[in-house]
Design a protein around this motif. Structure first.
Motif, PDB file in Angstrom:
ATOM      1  N   LYS A  19       0.837  -1.209   0.000  1.00 50.18           N
ATOM      2  CA  LYS A  19       0.000   0.000   0.000  1.00 50.18           C
ATOM      3  C   LYS A  19       0.868   1.254   0.000  1.00 50.18           C
ATOM      4  O   LYS A  19       0.586   2.222  -0.698  1.00 50.18           O
ATOM      5  CB  LYS A  19      -0.924   0.011   1.220  1.00 50.18           C
ATOM      6  CG  LYS A  19      -2.055  -0.969   1.148  1.00 50.18           C
ATOM      7  CD  LYS A  19      -2.880  -0.922   2.436  1.00 50.18           C
ATOM      8  CE  LYS A  19      -3.845  -2.092   2.492  1.00 50.18           C
ATOM      9  NZ  LYS A  19      -4.544  -2.152   3.780  1.00 50.18           N
ATOM     10  N   ALA A  20       1.913   1.240   0.821  1.00 45.89           N
ATOM     11  CA  ALA A  20       2.815   2.391   0.908  1.00 45.89           C
ATOM     12  C   ALA A  20       3.521   2.625  -0.426  1.00 45.89           C
ATOM     13  O   ALA A  20       3.627   3.763  -0.887  1.00 45.89           O
ATOM     14  CB  ALA A  20       3.838   2.181   2.020  1.00 45.89           C
ATOM     15  N   ARG A  21       3.963   1.556  -1.051  1.00 42.17           N
ATOM     16  CA  ARG A  21       4.665   1.678  -2.335  1.00 42.17           C
ATOM     17  C   ARG A  21       3.712   2.216  -3.406  1.00 42.17           C
ATOM     18  O   ARG A  21       4.087   3.089  -4.195  1.00 42.17           O
ATOM     19  CB  ARG A  21       5.225   0.316  -2.744  1.00 42.17           C
ATOM     20  CG  ARG A  21       6.187   0.391  -3.893  1.00 42.17           C
ATOM     21  CD  ARG A  21       6.860  -0.942  -4.125  1.00 42.17           C
ATOM     22  NE  ARG A  21       7.954  -0.772  -5.066  1.00 42.17           N
ATOM     23  CZ  ARG A  21       8.726  -1.751  -5.475  1.00 42.17           C
ATOM     24  NH1 ARG A  21       8.558  -2.976  -5.010  1.00 42.17           N
ATOM     25  NH2 ARG A  21       9.699  -1.525  -6.324  1.00 42.17           N
ATOM     26  N   THR A  22       2.489   1.729  -3.418  1.00 42.40           N
ATOM     27  CA  THR A  22       1.483   2.226  -4.357  1.00 42.40           C
ATOM     28  C   THR A  22       1.234   3.712  -4.124  1.00 42.40           C
ATOM     29  O   THR A  22       1.157   4.501  -5.065  1.00 42.40           O
ATOM     30  CB  THR A  22       0.171   1.424  -4.215  1.00 42.40           C
ATOM     31  OG1 THR A  22       0.447   0.065  -4.535  1.00 42.40           O
ATOM     32  CG2 THR A  22      -0.915   1.960  -5.118  1.00 42.40           C
TER      33      THR A  22
ATOM     34  N   LEU B 281      10.060   7.817   8.777  1.00 39.41           N
ATOM     35  CA  LEU B 281       8.684   7.373   8.965  1.00 39.41           C
ATOM     36  C   LEU B 281       8.694   5.870   9.190  1.00 39.41           C
ATOM     37  O   LEU B 281       9.308   5.129   8.421  1.00 39.41           O
ATOM     38  CB  LEU B 281       7.838   7.735   7.741  1.00 39.41           C
ATOM     39  CG  LEU B 281       7.780   9.229   7.402  1.00 39.41           C
ATOM     40  CD1 LEU B 281       7.033   9.447   6.095  1.00 39.41           C
ATOM     41  CD2 LEU B 281       7.148  10.015   8.528  1.00 39.41           C
ATOM     42  N   VAL B 282       8.009   5.425  10.238  1.00 38.27           N
ATOM     43  CA  VAL B 282       7.980   4.013  10.606  1.00 38.27           C
ATOM     44  C   VAL B 282       6.537   3.526  10.503  1.00 38.27           C
ATOM     45  O   VAL B 282       5.653   4.050  11.171  1.00 38.27           O
ATOM     46  CB  VAL B 282       8.504   3.806  12.047  1.00 38.27           C
ATOM     47  CG1 VAL B 282       8.492   2.325  12.415  1.00 38.27           C
ATOM     48  CG2 VAL B 282       9.907   4.381  12.195  1.00 38.27           C
ATOM     49  N   GLY B 283       6.323   2.516   9.653  1.00 37.53           N
ATOM     50  CA  GLY B 283       4.966   2.055   9.399  1.00 37.53           C
ATOM     51  C   GLY B 283       4.299   3.008   8.422  1.00 37.53           C
ATOM     52  O   GLY B 283       4.781   4.121   8.202  1.00 37.53           O
TER      53      GLY B 283
ATOM     54  N   PRO C  27      -1.909   9.839   6.385  1.00 37.02           N
ATOM     55  CA  PRO C  27      -1.854  11.261   6.759  1.00 37.02           C
ATOM     56  C   PRO C  27      -0.453  11.708   7.205  1.00 37.02           C
ATOM     57  O   PRO C  27      -0.013  12.808   6.885  1.00 37.02           O
ATOM     58  CB  PRO C  27      -2.856  11.376   7.922  1.00 37.02           C
ATOM     59  CG  PRO C  27      -3.752  10.185   7.788  1.00 37.02           C
ATOM     60  CD  PRO C  27      -2.914   9.106   7.167  1.00 37.02           C
ATOM     61  N   GLU C  28       0.228  10.840   7.924  1.00 36.97           N
ATOM     62  CA  GLU C  28       1.587  11.153   8.394  1.00 36.97           C
ATOM     63  C   GLU C  28       2.542  11.272   7.203  1.00 36.97           C
ATOM     64  O   GLU C  28       3.362  12.186   7.129  1.00 36.97           O
ATOM     65  CB  GLU C  28       2.031  10.034   9.335  1.00 36.97           C
ATOM     66  CG  GLU C  28       3.359  10.244  10.003  1.00 36.97           C
ATOM     67  CD  GLU C  28       3.717   9.078  10.922  1.00 36.97           C
ATOM     68  OE1 GLU C  28       4.804   8.519  10.752  1.00 36.97           O
ATOM     69  OE2 GLU C  28       2.886   8.732  11.795  1.00 36.97           O
TER      70      GLU C  28
ATOM     71  N   ALA D 144       1.703  11.905   4.055  1.00 38.36           N
ATOM     72  CA  ALA D 144       1.310  13.062   3.253  1.00 38.36           C
ATOM     73  C   ALA D 144       1.875  14.341   3.857  1.00 38.36           C
ATOM     74  O   ALA D 144       2.414  15.199   3.142  1.00 38.36           O
ATOM     75  CB  ALA D 144      -0.204  13.131   3.138  1.00 38.36           C
ATOM     76  N   ALA D 145       1.762  14.490   5.178  1.00 32.76           N
ATOM     77  CA  ALA D 145       2.273  15.684   5.850  1.00 32.76           C
ATOM     78  C   ALA D 145       3.782  15.835   5.670  1.00 32.76           C
ATOM     79  O   ALA D 145       4.297  16.929   5.520  1.00 32.76           O
ATOM     80  CB  ALA D 145       1.908  15.656   7.333  1.00 32.76           C
ATOM     81  N   ALA D 146       4.487  14.704   5.679  1.00 37.02           N
ATOM     82  CA  ALA D 146       5.954  14.741   5.596  1.00 37.02           C
ATOM     83  C   ALA D 146       6.466  14.869   4.154  1.00 37.02           C
ATOM     84  O   ALA D 146       7.560  15.385   3.939  1.00 37.02           O
ATOM     85  CB  ALA D 146       6.538  13.487   6.226  1.00 37.02           C
ATOM     86  N   LEU D 147       5.680  14.390   3.175  1.00 32.37           N
ATOM     87  CA  LEU D 147       6.212  14.262   1.826  1.00 32.37           C
ATOM     88  C   LEU D 147       5.560  15.124   0.753  1.00 32.37           C
ATOM     89  O   LEU D 147       6.157  15.350  -0.295  1.00 32.37           O
ATOM     90  CB  LEU D 147       6.126  12.790   1.374  1.00 32.37           C
ATOM     91  CG  LEU D 147       6.876  11.804   2.255  1.00 32.37           C
ATOM     92  CD1 LEU D 147       6.561  10.384   1.831  1.00 32.37           C
ATOM     93  CD2 LEU D 147       8.372  12.058   2.221  1.00 32.37           C
ATOM     94  N   LEU D 148       4.348  15.577   1.004  1.00 29.22           N
ATOM     95  CA  LEU D 148       3.655  16.360  -0.020  1.00 29.22           C
ATOM     96  C   LEU D 148       3.723  17.836   0.307  1.00 29.22           C
ATOM     97  O   LEU D 148       3.587  18.248   1.447  1.00 29.22           O
ATOM     98  CB  LEU D 148       2.183  15.920  -0.142  1.00 29.22           C
ATOM     99  CG  LEU D 148       1.957  14.458  -0.484  1.00 29.22           C
ATOM    100  CD1 LEU D 148       0.463  14.148  -0.508  1.00 29.22           C
ATOM    101  CD2 LEU D 148       2.601  14.096  -1.819  1.00 29.22           C
ATOM    102  N   ASP D 149       3.931  18.642  -0.704  1.00 25.75           N
ATOM    103  CA  ASP D 149       4.018  20.116  -0.502  1.00 25.75           C
ATOM    104  C   ASP D 149       2.665  20.733  -0.338  1.00 25.75           C
ATOM    105  O   ASP D 149       1.679  20.331  -0.813  1.00 25.75           O
ATOM    106  CB  ASP D 149       4.745  20.761  -1.687  1.00 25.75           C
ATOM    107  CG  ASP D 149       6.202  20.283  -1.772  1.00 25.75           C
ATOM    108  OD1 ASP D 149       6.687  20.184  -2.893  1.00 25.75           O
ATOM    109  OD2 ASP D 149       6.816  20.068  -0.728  1.00 25.75           O
TER     110      ASP D 149
END
Length: 117
Positions: free
Chosen positions: A14-17, A103-105, A109-110, A112-117
């Protein structure tokens, strides 16, 4: 950015997708073939600011077989890190490392907050 996961893990899939759908470039690393070392885990733990227990795959068979739920509270951080470094199946996944961000797991939302502008 390094994406460390176990390809057969549905959460990792799911994370990779999610990463691919958001056109986020990363270097893929299979945790079963290339487990993080003690030094690497120590650095990731420090950068993340998370409790060390968050780095354990608490739903994994190995975690349960080793009865770590009962043993971890009596172990030092160093002992826990050394144990994590012995087998990738003990490590919570996926792990995503981008500079000082760890990021672990996978929690969308976590991420998105860390990676999306």
């Amino acid at each position: 950015m390094i994406f460390i996961c176990y390809p057969k893990c549905t959460t990792c899939q799911k994370a990779r997708t999610w990463l691919d759908e958001h056109d986020i470039k990363y270097t893929f690393r299979d945790i079963a073939l290339d487990n993080p070392s003690y030094d690497e885990l120590k650095e990731l733990h420090t950068k993340s600011g998370l409790p060390l227990k968050r780095f354990f795959n608490t739903s994994g068979l190995m975690y349960k077989d080793l009865q770590l739920k009962d043993k971890l509270p009596g172990m030092s951080d160093e002992e826990q890190l050394r144990l994590l470094a012995t087998n990738g199946m003990l490590v919570k996944r996926p792990l995503l490392i981008k500079g000082k961000t760890v990021l672990v797991g996978f929690k969308e939302p976590e991420w998105a907050a860390a990676l999306l502008d």
